[in-house]
Design an enzyme around this catalytic site. Structure first.
Site, PDB file in Angstrom:
ATOM      1  N   HIS A  87      14.195   4.155 -33.404  1.00 34.74           N
ATOM      2  CA  HIS A  87      13.378   3.964 -34.617  1.00 34.74           C
ATOM      3  C   HIS A  87      12.542   5.220 -34.866  1.00 34.74           C
ATOM      4  O   HIS A  87      12.400   5.664 -36.001  1.00 34.74           O
ATOM      5  CB  HIS A  87      12.426   2.779 -34.439  1.00 34.74           C
ATOM      6  CG  HIS A  87      13.058   1.427 -34.599  1.00 34.74           C
ATOM      7  ND1 HIS A  87      13.804   1.074 -35.698  1.00 34.74           N
ATOM      8  CD2 HIS A  87      13.030   0.326 -33.795  1.00 34.74           C
ATOM      9  CE1 HIS A  87      14.212  -0.189 -35.560  1.00 34.74           C
ATOM     10  NE2 HIS A  87      13.766  -0.658 -34.416  1.00 34.74           N
ATOM     11  N   HIS A 127      14.504   8.058 -36.382  1.00 36.70           N
ATOM     12  CA  HIS A 127      14.766   7.758 -37.787  1.00 36.70           C
ATOM     13  C   HIS A 127      13.537   8.137 -38.630  1.00 36.70           C
ATOM     14  O   HIS A 127      13.650   8.690 -39.722  1.00 36.70           O
ATOM     15  CB  HIS A 127      15.047   6.249 -37.905  1.00 36.70           C
ATOM     16  CG  HIS A 127      15.759   5.840 -39.157  1.00 36.70           C
ATOM     17  ND1 HIS A 127      15.906   4.526 -39.519  1.00 36.70           N
ATOM     18  CD2 HIS A 127      16.364   6.547 -40.126  1.00 36.70           C
ATOM     19  CE1 HIS A 127      16.576   4.449 -40.642  1.00 36.70           C
ATOM     20  NE2 HIS A 127      16.869   5.667 -41.039  1.00 36.70           N
ATOM     21  N   HIS A 139      15.689   2.029 -27.604  1.00 35.75           N
ATOM     22  CA  HIS A 139      15.657   1.337 -28.902  1.00 35.75           C
ATOM     23  C   HIS A 139      14.486   1.852 -29.759  1.00 35.75           C
ATOM     24  O   HIS A 139      14.678   2.276 -30.907  1.00 35.75           O
ATOM     25  CB  HIS A 139      15.521  -0.178 -28.665  1.00 35.75           C
ATOM     26  CG  HIS A 139      15.457  -0.997 -29.907  1.00 35.75           C
ATOM     27  ND1 HIS A 139      16.522  -1.761 -30.349  1.00 35.75           N
ATOM     28  CD2 HIS A 139      14.476  -1.184 -30.814  1.00 35.75           C
ATOM     29  CE1 HIS A 139      16.182  -2.373 -31.463  1.00 35.75           C
ATOM     30  NE2 HIS A 139      14.947  -2.038 -31.771  1.00 35.75           N
ATOM     31  N   GLU A 140      13.297   1.828 -29.185  1.00 34.16           N
ATOM     32  CA  GLU A 140      12.119   2.251 -29.957  1.00 34.16           C
ATOM     33  C   GLU A 140      12.192   3.744 -30.281  1.00 34.16           C
ATOM     34  O   GLU A 140      11.789   4.169 -31.357  1.00 34.16           O
ATOM     35  CB  GLU A 140      10.823   1.917 -29.216  1.00 34.16           C
ATOM     36  CG  GLU A 140      10.624   0.425 -28.920  1.00 34.16           C
ATOM     37  CD  GLU A 140      10.790  -0.477 -30.130  1.00 34.16           C
ATOM     38  OE1 GLU A 140      10.573  -0.016 -31.268  1.00 34.16           O
ATOM     39  OE2 GLU A 140      11.161  -1.652 -29.935  1.00 34.16           O
TER      40      GLU A 140
HETATM   41 ZN   LIG Z   1      14.002  -2.591 -33.553  1.00 40.52          ZN
END
Ligand SMILES: [Zn+2]
Length: 673
Positions: free
Chosen positions: A469, A472, A465-466
């Site tokens: 980010h 991105h 998940h991290e």
């Molecule tokens: Zn998040």
């Protein structure tokens, strides 16, 4: 004396930063930023994008980066001295950004740039950055004059007070309750929870076990206590907190009503029909009607699955637990027992297959395959010996870098997050391209002895998940400050790339290759993986309806004119419409709904589900075309990751998927279709 916070080297010398560097550096940088703001709004700086960027963005970015370092260290390497200088400087920093965000002369300068003949020739990214700046000024009341302006400012103060009062009442009501249970009453509750309850009573010189409404005490009791009366007692206290059913001094009824009234008044002042429209102005979702439709559609689609979840639960509770009239205080208990009966496996068992080095290799391999990059360890000064630094390259060029701080330790805030150390920017001063740098922070357990650190499957998901980010932020190709990477991305779309990455953790072909038993080297057994997958979707129908209930309630409160007088009535109507679960008439959930009354989620609760729909639907393209298909990966990288905040998220999504988002994939992934 040199000060590492004032150095202009590309990467901060973390090893050299001391608390005594903070105040002198921040004072210098703030003075520069303040002088720049005064100069930028004056007649010497023309209404020209480049001119304003050179004068203002350069010093403000320098300030932001230095403060970012201080803030980061306060989160990962806290000491009393650092905490003190952080607290000392925070108000000065806040004051500067508030001043910049409400400076009417700066607003006028931005408007002049937008109205100038040169505006038409600005790049799309610059037009978007300019549009965001103007929008934020408007939402901050910059268009208001005289009495309206004064009233707007007064509303801000009063709403801040009310939000504070709301959370104080919730906290006080939570603290006010205690139940001292006997050992027999706690039958079924895990030993560590019982021991903590005993210690809490002992600390007060009381016999028995102190149970409270704080989550680590309340939730295990609801989940595991066989004693039904005990569960009912705690449940009743929990769902009546901060309501008219308790003491008047912590009743949130009037607070909610006044907050909703003032939010509606603020919306009117800003020229919107209601508070929900204000909330949605900077978000991806277009109108309150669109959100309401989305939530109702989701509820309708999830309903058959939720009905089955509930029928299964009722059946199991009656047959195995002797609970023939399932009540609200039985749901967590019966649910936990059913889950245990169906999918018995332990986190510990899974963990042995997931050593951090193997997982990291697997993660990097996915990114390298899909996004045409190379990820290599590199050298950089760090704040702790366990922190690692990596460089991401494409065709021999550095596109981004990141720090990975994986392990928990004293002085490090719990949780996991990605933060920007530096954003991609074609600098206004040097005209050189500044590449992005990210902090990836987790709190996994440290390696013991000569064995590598082992992760639970949940922790692997968190890492992915991290990292999503981070991708991105780091793979963006946008050169403009404020709209590159995650900057300027709509709040209800920013979780797309992070939740997207989580999907890999539920893909057998992927897990097979990133698991290796710490002793035998064997991959995770398929049968164990299948159980994990089945457990993931346990009661997903009921959980979806619960999220829809909160989202619908929030949206109706912020769109309906009579909502301030009808909070409980609207909640009852929403439950009537979407909820299947038994809810007692005394349940006052609204009175502790801090997300929308004390947090930043008002008319925004829907965004949890909204972002899930986007990430699931993006993932479904990979399911259709191949989970590690490089063509799909390239399209995703170009249209979603590289585009950053430079265009609306819906445009990026459509460019990738070739159509509007659909909720089908989410329902399918959660076993509801
Ligand atoms: Zn998040």
């Amino acid at each position: 004396m040199t000060n590492p916070l004032l150095e202009t080297t590309p990467l901060t010398d973390f090893a050299a930063v001391r608390p005594e560097h903070v105040t002198p550096a921040i004072d210098v940088l703030l003075a520069e930023a303040n002088a720049a703001l005064d100069r930028a709004v004056g007649p010497d700086v023309p209404a020209d994008y480049d001119a304003l960027s050179l004068v203002l963005e350069v010093p403000v970015e320098r300030l932001g980066r230095a403060w970012g370092v201080v803030n980061h260290l306060a989160h990962v390497a806290d000491t009393p001295e650092l905490r003190a200088v952080h607290a000392e400087n925070l108000p000065k920093i806040t004051e500067f950004y508030t001043r910049q965000g409400s400076d009417e002369r700066l607003y006028a300068k931005y408007k002049a740039i937008a109205a100038s003949p040169a505006a038409a020739a600005l790049s799309p990214a610059r037009r978007q950055a300019l549009a965001h700046a103007l929008r934020d000024f408007r939402l901050g009341g910059a268009d208001l004059q005289g009495e309206a302006k004064a009233r707007f400012m007064a509303l801000q103060d009063r709403m801040a007070e009310l939000s504070q009062a709301f959370s104080n009442h919730v906290l006080d009501a939570t603290d006010a309750f205690a139940h001292y249970a006997t050992a027999e009453e706690l039958d079924g509750v895990p030993a560590d929870v019982v021991a903590a309850a005993r210690a809490a009573a002992e600390a007060e010189g009381k016999p028995g076990h102190k149970l409270t409404l704080h989550f680590p005490s309340y939730f295990p009791v609801m989940q595991y206590a066989r004693n039904r009366a005990l569960r009912e007692t705690l449940y009743t206290a929990y769902v009546t907190r901060a309501s008219e059913l308790g003491p008047a001094e912590r009743d949130n009824t009037a607070v909610m009503s006044e907050l909703l009234t003032l939010r509606a008044e603020e919306a009117t002042l800003l020229g919107f029909a209601n508070a929900a429209e204000v909330s949605l102005a900077p978000k991806m979702a277009g109108t309150p009607a669109e959100v309401l439709h989305f939530l109702r559609d989701l509820a309708q689609r999830a309903r058959p699955s939720a009905e089955k979840d509930l029928a299964d639960l009722r059946d199991f509770a009656a047959r195995e637990l002797g609970l023939t009239d399932l009540q609200a205080w039985d749901l967590a208990y019966a649910g936990e027992k059913l889950k245990e009966a169906r999918y018995a496996f332990s986190d510990q068992e899974v963990k042995a297959y997931l050593p951090l080095p193997k997982v990291l290799d697997g993660l990097f391999h996915i990114a390298e395959t899909l996004f045409e990059v190379r990820i290599q360890p590199a050298e950089a000064p760090v704040w702790h010996p366990s922190v690692r630094f990596f460089r991401i390259e494409r065709a021999g060029q550095v596109v981004g870098e990141f720090y990975l701080d994986p392990h928990a330790r004293p002085g490090k805030r719990p949780g996991a997050w990605m933060d920007s150390a530096r954003s991609r920017w074609l600098r206004a001063d040097s005209h050189q391209l500044q590449t992005p740098v990210a902090y990836l922070v987790c709190n996994f357990s440290s390696p013991v002895g000569d064995k590598p650190a082992l992760l639970t499957h949940d922790e692997v998901t968190t890492l992915f998940h991290e990292f999503g980010h981070g991708l991105h932020h780091m793979l963006t190709q946008v050169d403009e400050m404020g709209v590159s990477g995650i900057d300027g991305v709509e709040w209800d779309a920013v979780e797309l790339p992070s939740q997207f990455m989580e999907n890999f953790c539920w893909e057998w072909e992927v897990i097979r290759h990133l698991s290796a038993h710490v002793d035998s080297g064997e991959p995770l057994p398929r049968a164990l993986f299948d159980k994990m997958l089945a457990a993931k979707n346990f009661q997903s129908g009921l959980q979806t309806l619960r999220q829809v209930e909160f989202g619908l309630f929030d949206m109706r409160l912020h769109t309906e004119a009579d909502a301030p007088q009808r909070v409980q009535a609207i909640l009852n109507e929403v439950r009537q419409e979407v909820s299947l679960l038994p809810v007692p008439a005394f349940n006052r959930m609204a009175h502790t709904f801090s997300h929308i009354f004390a947090g930043g989620y008002s008319a925004g609760y829907y965004s949890y589900k909204w972002a899930e729909v986007l990430s699931a639907d993006a993932w479904s393209a990979f399911e259709e075309e191949g989970v590690l298909n490089p063509d799909t990966g390239r399209r995703y990288r170009c249209e979603i990751l590289e585009a950053g905040g430079a265009r609306p998220a819906i445009e990026s999504f459509k460019a990738f998927r070739g159509r509007e988002p659909s909720i089908d994939a989410l329902l399918r992934h959660q076993g509801m279709a």
